[in-house]
Design a protein around this motif. Structure first.
Motif, PDB file in Angstrom:
ATOM      1  N   CYS A  12      -5.789  -1.674  -8.687  1.00  0.00           N
ATOM      2  CA  CYS A  12      -5.472  -1.289  -7.297  1.00  0.00           C
ATOM      3  C   CYS A  12      -6.185   0.016  -6.941  1.00  0.00           C
ATOM      4  O   CYS A  12      -6.666   0.166  -5.821  1.00  0.00           O
ATOM      5  CB  CYS A  12      -3.964  -1.140  -7.103  1.00  0.00           C
ATOM      6  N   ARG A  13      -6.259   0.946  -7.890  1.00  0.00           N
ATOM      7  CA  ARG A  13      -6.959   2.212  -7.602  1.00  0.00           C
ATOM      8  C   ARG A  13      -8.429   1.943  -7.288  1.00  0.00           C
ATOM      9  O   ARG A  13      -9.022   2.614  -6.467  1.00  0.00           O
ATOM     10  CB  ARG A  13      -6.843   3.179  -8.787  1.00  0.00           C
ATOM     11  N   ARG A  14      -9.006   0.932  -7.945  1.00  0.00           N
ATOM     12  CA  ARG A  14     -10.411   0.578  -7.669  1.00  0.00           C
ATOM     13  C   ARG A  14     -10.544  -0.163  -6.347  1.00  0.00           C
ATOM     14  O   ARG A  14     -11.385   0.148  -5.524  1.00  0.00           O
ATOM     15  CB  ARG A  14     -10.947  -0.338  -8.781  1.00  0.00           C
ATOM     16  N   GLU A  15      -9.685  -1.168  -6.126  1.00  0.00           N
ATOM     17  CA  GLU A  15      -9.836  -2.090  -4.986  1.00  0.00           C
ATOM     18  C   GLU A  15      -9.266  -1.534  -3.694  1.00  0.00           C
ATOM     19  O   GLU A  15      -9.820  -1.762  -2.619  1.00  0.00           O
ATOM     20  CB  GLU A  15      -9.117  -3.414  -5.298  1.00  0.00           C
ATOM     21  N   ILE A  16      -8.115  -0.878  -3.782  1.00  0.00           N
ATOM     22  CA  ILE A  16      -7.430  -0.385  -2.576  1.00  0.00           C
ATOM     23  C   ILE A  16      -6.941   1.051  -2.836  1.00  0.00           C
ATOM     24  O   ILE A  16      -5.733   1.310  -2.856  1.00  0.00           O
ATOM     25  CB  ILE A  16      -6.248  -1.324  -2.177  1.00  0.00           C
ATOM     26  N   PRO A  17      -7.901   1.980  -3.014  1.00  0.00           N
ATOM     27  CA  PRO A  17      -7.511   3.327  -3.476  1.00  0.00           C
ATOM     28  C   PRO A  17      -6.499   4.020  -2.568  1.00  0.00           C
ATOM     29  O   PRO A  17      -5.662   4.781  -3.056  1.00  0.00           O
ATOM     30  CB  PRO A  17      -8.849   4.095  -3.511  1.00  0.00           C
ATOM     31  N   ASN A  18      -6.559   3.732  -1.263  1.00  0.00           N
ATOM     32  CA  ASN A  18      -5.613   4.405  -0.363  1.00  0.00           C
ATOM     33  C   ASN A  18      -4.200   3.833  -0.457  1.00  0.00           C
ATOM     34  O   ASN A  18      -3.273   4.343   0.176  1.00  0.00           O
ATOM     35  CB  ASN A  18      -6.082   4.297   1.090  1.00  0.00           C
ATOM     36  N   GLU A  19      -4.062   2.767  -1.205  1.00  0.00           N
ATOM     37  CA  GLU A  19      -2.763   2.093  -1.292  1.00  0.00           C
ATOM     38  C   GLU A  19      -1.994   2.474  -2.567  1.00  0.00           C
ATOM     39  O   GLU A  19      -0.995   1.847  -2.872  1.00  0.00           O
ATOM     40  CB  GLU A  19      -2.958   0.573  -1.254  1.00  0.00           C
ATOM     41  N   VAL A  20      -2.504   3.440  -3.301  1.00  0.00           N
ATOM     42  CA  VAL A  20      -1.749   3.919  -4.480  1.00  0.00           C
ATOM     43  C   VAL A  20      -1.485   5.404  -4.265  1.00  0.00           C
ATOM     44  O   VAL A  20      -2.400   6.225  -4.293  1.00  0.00           O
ATOM     45  CB  VAL A  20      -2.537   3.713  -5.796  1.00  0.00           C
ATOM     46  N   VAL A  21      -0.229   5.728  -4.004  1.00  0.00           N
ATOM     47  CA  VAL A  21       0.114   7.102  -3.625  1.00  0.00           C
ATOM     48  C   VAL A  21       1.034   7.701  -4.687  1.00  0.00           C
ATOM     49  O   VAL A  21       2.039   7.077  -5.062  1.00  0.00           O
ATOM     50  CB  VAL A  21       0.835   7.099  -2.250  1.00  0.00           C
ATOM     51  N   HIS A  22       0.658   8.888  -5.172  1.00  0.00           N
ATOM     52  CA  HIS A  22       1.524   9.590  -6.135  1.00  0.00           C
ATOM     53  C   HIS A  22       2.375  10.603  -5.382  1.00  0.00           C
ATOM     54  O   HIS A  22       1.856  11.361  -4.552  1.00  0.00           O
ATOM     55  CB  HIS A  22       0.679  10.335  -7.178  1.00  0.00           C
ATOM     56  N   ILE A  23       3.661  10.625  -5.667  1.00  0.00           N
ATOM     57  CA  ILE A  23       4.554  11.633  -5.081  1.00  0.00           C
ATOM     58  C   ILE A  23       4.863  12.614  -6.211  1.00  0.00           C
ATOM     59  O   ILE A  23       5.548  12.256  -7.178  1.00  0.00           O
ATOM     60  CB  ILE A  23       5.844  11.001  -4.510  1.00  0.00           C
ATOM     61  N   THR A  24       4.312  13.819  -6.080  1.00  0.00           N
ATOM     62  CA  THR A  24       4.441  14.775  -7.182  1.00  0.00           C
ATOM     63  C   THR A  24       5.678  15.662  -7.013  1.00  0.00           C
ATOM     64  O   THR A  24       6.071  16.351  -7.944  1.00  0.00           O
ATOM     65  CB  THR A  24       3.173  15.646  -7.288  1.00  0.00           C
ATOM     66  N   LYS A  25       6.270  15.626  -5.800  1.00  0.00           N
ATOM     67  CA  LYS A  25       7.505  16.401  -5.616  1.00  0.00           C
ATOM     68  C   LYS A  25       8.663  15.696  -6.310  1.00  0.00           C
ATOM     69  O   LYS A  25       8.653  14.471  -6.442  1.00  0.00           O
ATOM     70  CB  LYS A  25       7.831  16.504  -4.122  1.00  0.00           C
ATOM     71  N   GLU A  26       9.649  16.481  -6.676  1.00  0.00           N
ATOM     72  CA  GLU A  26      10.846  15.930  -7.310  1.00  0.00           C
ATOM     73  C   GLU A  26      11.600  15.035  -6.308  1.00  0.00           C
ATOM     74  O   GLU A  26      11.706  15.396  -5.142  1.00  0.00           O
ATOM     75  CB  GLU A  26      11.698  17.154  -7.629  1.00  0.00           C
ATOM     76  N   VAL A  27      12.096  13.887  -6.765  1.00  0.00           N
ATOM     77  CA  VAL A  27      12.938  13.040  -5.903  1.00  0.00           C
ATOM     78  C   VAL A  27      14.184  12.629  -6.683  1.00  0.00           C
ATOM     79  O   VAL A  27      14.163  12.576  -7.917  1.00  0.00           O
ATOM     80  CB  VAL A  27      12.211  11.761  -5.428  1.00  0.00           C
TER      81      VAL A  27
END
Ligand SMILES: Cc1cc2nc3c(=O)[nH]c(=O)nc-3n(C[C@H](O)[C@H](O)[C@H](O)COP(=O)(O)O)c2cc1C
Length: 408
Positions: A12-27
Motif C-alpha cells: 500500500c505504501r508503494r501503490e497508494i502512499p497517501n492512503e497509509v497514515v501514521h498517527i504518532t500522537k498518543e491515543v
C-alpha cells in the motif's frame, strides 16, 4: 516472503502512499479516540489506513509493544491490492474473483515454531494479560472494550478448521465473552459442550487482508477454511502449533498477534450492549455468549493489533466474499444473474440483483434464492442495464419501471 499484514502495508505504501497514515500522537482506544478519528475522517469521505504508533493499552499506558492498525478493510482499491487484481477490476468481477479463489483452494503448510514470526514473543498462564493490548471501546454505551476479528475452531470429529468473526467483550486479563450466532462455531462449541469438553480456540488479531477475506467465507461446514484462506492468499497459509493444544490446534505463523485458549463448557457470560453492524445499539446477550479463557498470547515484536469498527460504508473485505456467496447461490437458481450488490450498511438486509432475464420466473427464483441466505429482508431485481452498485440507477429504475400493484 509469506504474505502478512506488514507485506500488505508495504504494498500500500508503494501503490497508494497517501492512503497509509501514521498517527504518532498518543491515543486512547478504550475511550473512543480512535472511533472519533475514524468517524471524523469518514464524514469527510476519507478512509486511509490508520497506523496508531502510540496507542494506550487497557491499563491506560502507552503501549511500547503494540501498534493499532485500522481501516485496512475499507475501499475497493485496498481490496484490489489485497487480492492482487488490477485497479480497473470492477466490483462484479471482484466478487467473481472471490468465487474463483474459493474454488481454487490451497491447503496450508505447517512450520515449526522457530520459523514462525508469531512466536517471537509468547506469554502463557499467569503472564497472559489482555489489558496489555490496545483494545478499543467502539461506541458510546458499548458494555466494555471489544475484540472484533476472526476466531479459529476445529470440528472434533472431522478435524476440519473453521474461521469466523465473533466479537468478544474483554472481561478480565484472561477472560472474554464471545458472542456466537447459531452458525459453525456454535455447532462446534456445542458438540464439545455436549460431551463436557473444552473447545480449543484461537483468535487472529492481525494478518494480511486476504486472510481476513477468506475468514468471511460462508459455505458448507465440511470445507476447511484454512484451504479457503490459502485460495484468497494465493499461497499456502503457514501454520504452527498453538501453545495450549500443540499440533491439535494450529495457528497462523505469520499473524501479528494470536490469542488462544478454550471455550468453557457449561459457562455463559453476559455481554453487551454493543453498537451493531446495522447501526443500532444491540441488547445485552447471555445464552449464546461463551466464556473464552485465554491461556496464551503469541505475537510478533512490534505486533500490529487490528480491529474493525462495525461497518458504516463499503467494507470490501467483508462485503465482497458475501457478494460472491450470493452470486453463487442466485446463479444456481438463475444462470442469467449478472451482479449482486451487498455493500454498505443497509446491505445487511437489502440485496440488489441484476440479470439477463430469460424467462418470466427468473426474477422470483433469484429473489427466493437470496432470501434463503443470511439476514436478507428485501430483494430488488433489475435488468442488466442497471448498475446495482449505483444508487441513482437503482432509484431511477424503481421510479420508472416498477408497477407496485403487479410486481411487489
Ligand atoms: C466484522 C464482523 C463481525 C461479526 N461479528 C459476529 C459476532 O459477534 N457473532 C457472530 O456469530 N457472527 C458475527 N459475524 C458473522 C460471522 O462471522 C459470519 O456469519 C461468518 O461467515 C460465519 O462463519 P461460518 O459460516 O463459518 O459459521 C461477524 C462478521 C463480521 C464480518
Amino acid at each position: 516472503m509469506p504474505k502478512s499484514l506488514r507485506s500488505f502495508l508495504e504494498e500500500c505504501r508503494r501503490e497508494i502512499p497517501n492512503e497509509v497514515v501514521h498517527i504518532t500522537k498518543e491515543v486512547d482506544p478504550a475511550h473512543y479516540d480512535v472511533t472519533a478519528i475514524i468517524k471524523h475522517l469518514g464524514a469527510m469521505k476519507k478512509f486511509p489506513i490508520l497506523v496508531f504508533d502510540r496507542p494506550r493499552n487497557l491499563h491506560g499506558q502507552v503501549s511500547n509493544e503494540f501498534k493499532l492498525v485500522m481501516n485496512c478493510e475499507i475501499s475497493q482499491r485496498k481490496a484490489q491490492i489485497a487480492l492482487g487484481v488490477p485497479r480497473q477490476t470492477d466490483r462484479t468481477r471482484m466478487a467473481e474473483v472471490c468465487l474463483e479463489r474459493e474454488e481454487h483452494r490451497i491447503p496450508p503448510i505447517v512450520v515449526d515454531k522457530k520459523s514462525a514470526p508469531v512466536k517471537e514473543v509468547v506469554k502463557k498462564g499467569g503472564d497472559v494479560d489482555l489489558y496489555e493490548l490496545p483494545i478499543m471501546r467502539h461506541h458510546y454505551m458499548d458494555g466494555g472494550p471489544y475484540v472484533v476479528l476472526s476466531t479459529i475452531t476445529r470440528d472434533r470429529k472431522s478435524g476440519i478448521y473453521n474461521c469466523s468473526y465473533h466479537r468478544m467483550e474483554v472481561k478480565s486479563k484472561n477472560k472474554t465473552a464471545l458472542y456466537a450466532s447459531p452458525r459453525h462455531l456454535w455447532k462446534i462449541f456445542r458438540d464439545h459442550e455436549d460431551n463436557n469438553r473444552e473447545c480449543p480456540v484461537a483468535t487472529v488479531l492481525g494478518h494480511h487482508p486476504a486472510y481476513h477475506m477468506g475468514a468471511c467465507y460462508s459455505g458448507p461446514f465440511e470445507v476447511s477454511e484454512f484451504d479457503i484462506i490459502g485460495g484468497y492468499l494465493q499461497e499456502p497459509l503457514r501454520l504452527t502449533p498453538s501453545e495450549t493444544f500443540g499440533e491439535d490446534l494450529l495457528i497462523p505463523a505469520d499473524a501479528e498477534i494470536v490469542i488462544e485458549g478454550a471455550l468453557i463448557p457449561g459457562k455463559r457470560i453476559v455481554e453487551g450492549p454493543f453498537g451493531e453492524a446495522p447501526g443500532y445499539l444491540g441488547p445485552q446477550r447471555y445464552t449464546t455468549c461463551v466464556h473464552y479463557e485465554v491461556r496464551a498470547v503469541n505475537y510478533r515484536k512490534g505486533g500490529m493489533y487490528q480491529s474493525v469498527i462495525t461497518p458504516e460504508g463499503d467494507k470490501p473485505w467483508m462485503d465482497l466474499p458475501r457478494e460472491g456467496a450470493y452470486l453463487r447461490r442466485c446463479r444456481e437458481a438463475v444462470p442469467g444473474v449478472t451482479s449482486v450488490c451487498k455493500m454498505g450498511r443497509h446491505a445487511h438486509y437489502n440485496v440488489f440483483i441484476s440479470m439477463k432475464k430469460m424467462s418470466e420466473g427468473d426474477p422470483g427464483r433469484a429473489a427466493a434464492a437470496a432470501l434463503t441466505f443470511d439476514h436478507t429482508k428485501n430483494v430488488f431485481v433489475f435488468d442488466d442495464d442497471i448498475d446495482v452498485y449505483n444508487p441513482t440507477d437503482i432509484l431511477w429504475a424503481l421510479a420508472t419501471r416498477v408497477q407496485p400493484h403487479r410486481q411487489i
